[in-house]
Design an enzyme around this catalytic site. Structure first.
Site, short mmCIF file in Angstrom:
data_model
loop_
_atom_site.label_atom_id
_atom_site.label_comp_id
_atom_site.label_asym_id
_atom_site.label_seq_id
_atom_site.Cartn_x
_atom_site.Cartn_y
_atom_site.Cartn_z
N GLU A 275 0.84 -1.20 0.00
CA GLU A 275 0.00 0.00 0.00
C GLU A 275 0.87 1.26 0.00
O GLU A 275 1.72 1.42 0.86
CB GLU A 275 -0.93 0.00 1.21
N CYS B 95 -6.87 -1.50 8.76
CA CYS B 95 -5.61 -1.50 8.02
C CYS B 95 -5.25 -0.07 7.60
O CYS B 95 -4.17 0.44 7.91
CB CYS B 95 -5.71 -2.41 6.80
N HIS C 291 -0.68 -5.75 2.71
CA HIS C 291 -1.78 -6.71 2.83
C HIS C 291 -1.31 -8.08 2.37
O HIS C 291 -0.59 -8.19 1.37
CB HIS C 291 -2.96 -6.29 1.96
#
Length: 202
Positions: free
Chosen positions: A86, A152, A171
């Site tokens: 991410e 998250c 992730h």
């Protein structure tokens, strides 16, 4: 004699919803067991509960107590089929209930930042992705710009708010879909060591 190595903190998440065994914590514990194989740093791991209030308190405490070189949060995604790196996180949109049945009243992560604020990590996730995909391991990686507006994303924004140059989020897919815990740990090791290269060279 106290260690002079800089600390790298890697967090996983506890169970929630259909994830009674959270692949992120399993992979992070396996990484701790097998090690980063990097003499430059000391690896610390911890599990965060899927609770907004606890994450909001715990993440800043980790930064303050340990002054880490790098913090990498790891979470599970039911739709992921590879390591998903991410690049950024969001301050708003947190309207999904946590395991305690709560969500932030304002639906924001950090109250004193603009509601629509998006923070981008100073770590180049494309470089990290290339490192994983050329490492000769089974795990593959991709880059994402949407961590999902749940714990998250919330944990990632919390860390980026503290240090946008030294924070990351990865992730992982559920266990054995398709990777084992050891394979996930191997992918995390390659990714995190590439991140360490970037932050240590500044």
């Amino acid at each position: 004699m106290p260690s002079t190595k800089r600390k790298v903190i890697v967090t996983g998440f506890g169970p929630f919803g259909s994830h009674s065994v959270n692949a992120s914590s399993v992979a992070v514990r396996k990484l701790k067991e097998e090690g980063l194989k990097n003499d430059r740093v000391e690896l610390m791991v911890t599990e965060l509960p899927v609770e907004y209030d606890t994450v909001k308190d715990s993440v800043p405490q980790l930064w303050k107590q340990h002054e880490p070189l790098l913090v990498v949060h790891v979470g599970v995604s039911g739709i992921a089929t590879e390591l998903t790196l991410e690049q950024q996180a969001h301050n708003d949109g947190y309207d999904k209930m946590d395991v305690m049945g709560k969500c932030p009243q304002t639906q924001c992560c950090v109250e004193d930042r603009d509601k629509n604020c998006v923070l981008v990590s100073g770590i180049d996730m494309e470089r990290v992705c290339t490192a994983v995909n050329t490492a000769g391991i089974k795990v593959k990686a991709r880059v994402s710009h949407d961590p999902g507006r749940y714990l998250c994303d919330f944990s990632y924004f919390s860390s980026l708010h503290i240090s946008d140059r030294n924070a990351a989020f990865i992730h992982v897919p559920p266990l054995d879909m398709p990777y084992t815990a050891s394979q996930l740990a191997e992918g995390l090791r390659v990714a995190i060591n590439k991140m360490i290269e970037q932050v240590a060279d500044r």
